[in-house]
Design an enzyme around this catalytic site. Structure first.
Site, PDB file in Angstrom:
ATOM      1  CG  LEU A  38      64.765  21.441  42.290  1.00  0.00           C
ATOM      2  CD1 LEU A  38      64.243  21.258  40.858  1.00  0.00           C
ATOM      3  CD2 LEU A  38      64.607  22.886  42.719  1.00  0.00           C
ATOM      4  CG  ASP A  39      60.926  20.925  48.493  1.00  0.00           C
ATOM      5  OD1 ASP A  39      61.987  20.642  49.088  1.00  0.00           O
ATOM      6  OD2 ASP A  39      60.263  21.949  48.723  1.00  0.00           O
ATOM      7  CE  LYS A  40      57.287  11.663  45.767  1.00  0.00           C
ATOM      8  NZ  LYS A  40      56.644  10.662  46.659  1.00  0.00           N
ATOM      9  NE  ARG A  61      56.547  23.369  49.917  1.00  0.00           N
ATOM     10  CZ  ARG A  61      56.677  22.095  50.264  1.00  0.00           C
ATOM     11  NH1 ARG A  61      57.815  21.431  50.027  1.00  0.00           N
ATOM     12  NH2 ARG A  61      55.665  21.469  50.854  1.00  0.00           N
TER      13      ARG A  61
END
Length: 344
Positions: free
Chosen positions: A158-160, A257
């Protein structure tokens, strides 16, 4: 009786050599069904953390061997070859793979896997600018045996600044099973995403995602990218924005995104792919402007257990920051509705 998982890829070692060395060694076996494939193509699949161009460079630098012989460019494989990759490492390696006492929100754990509810702000894997304080460091502290599993059992990321559910394998066999499920698109991952604009109907986005040709830290929809499919449906509508449930069929970097940006509905708070809200009230604009990250949460995760193959599903409630933002948007909507419907 537990079903035994057949393992094609075997990573024998993935650790630094002596403290004086600048290399770490990864050894693996080419799966039989990779016969006829070029070495760089096979390595790009088996070692997804590295780009094909990087792997090709290592072949030319004689960092990769096949059956104890130096690999050559465009080398064809038969299956079963023993591959050794000497990966150059930086002085950060000791920090990157050090166990750290970082709290974990563990939703589920057994002998072969863990499901983590990752908070926003936590980096999953060490990398440039984030050599410590990552989920990997936390996992190595929680379960020391994960040092024997590549990437400490992390099979997807998962992105930060994205919160929510993430599965971790505790054994090589479990990691192989989970990677195969991801490749076959049988792992179900549902996200809640707050996007700009009004989305009126459900839909699907089938558009390849790849590295941006100019801004290399960004991803984009491009014909040269990898296949990517996102399905979405409307959960709730607000003034100037919409809460969606997004389901991943594939799992490309920044997929939701990028896909939502590509149809004109970027995520609220997205610092990379976001846009300016249109036809939105001043109050809503202020609420959105104050949200410090992309409004994206990995809500549901469903997969087949690597040992007994039964389907299992977990769900994580919205984190406090997203929940608070939605509550304020709901209150604003209700106030507007009262004003519109009140008698003159």
């Amino acid at each position: 009786m537990h079903r035994k998982v057949r393992t094609n890829i075997i990573i024998i070692a993935q650790s630094p050599l002596s403290s004086e060395s600048a290399d770490s060694i990864t050894e693996l076996t080419i799966p039989p069904d990779y016969a006829g494939m070029r070495l760089d193509q096979a390595l790009a699949r088996l070692l997804p953390d590295w780009s094909r161009s990087r792997l090709q460079g290592w072949i030319l630098e004689k960092r990769i061997s096949v059956d104890e012989r130096e690999a050559i460019p465009k080398q064809k494989l038969w299956g079963g070859e023993k591959i050794q990759v000497r990966q150059p490492i930086s002085g950060h390696i000791e920090t990157a793979y050090a166990a750290e006492a970082i709290p974990l929100d563990i939703i589920y754990e057994d002998d072969v896997l863990m499901v983590i509810n990752k908070p926003a702000g936590l980096v999953v894997h060490p990398g440039s600018g984030n050599w410590q304080g990552t989920l990997l460091n936390a996992l190595l502290h929680h379960a020391a045996q994960l040092s024997a599993v590549p990437r400490a059992g992390i099979v997807h990321r998962l992105d930060k600044e994205t919160s929510g559910l993430l599965v971790v394998a505790k054994t090589l066999e479990a990691q192989t099973s989970l990677v195969r499920q991801l490749q076959k698109h049988t792992v179900k991952r549902d996200y809640l995403a707050l996007v700009l604009g009004h989305v009126s109907v459900e839909g699907s986005i089938d558009a390849p995602v790849g590295r941006h040709p100019v801004q290399r830290t960004k991803m984009t929809v491009t014909a040269s990218g990898k296949e990517a499919r996102t399905h979405y449906r409307v959960v709730e509508k607000f003034d100037g924005c919409t809460l969606l449930q997004c389901s991943l069929e594939t799992g490309r970097t920044h997929q939701i995104r990028v896909h939502m940006h590509s149809i004109g509905h970027p995520l609220v708070g997205d610092p990379v792919y976001g846009g300016k809200p249109k036809k939105i009230s001043r109050e809503t604009g202020q609420l959105i402007a104050g949200f410090p990250r992309q409004a994206l949460h990995a809500q549901k995760l469903e997969l087949s257990h690597p040992q007994h193959s039964r389907r299992m599903m977990w769900e994580a409630a919205l984190p406090e920051d997203m929940n608070r933002l939605l509550l304020m948007l709901q209150q604003h909507r209700e106030r507007n509705s009262t004003l519109v419907n009140s008698p003159a």
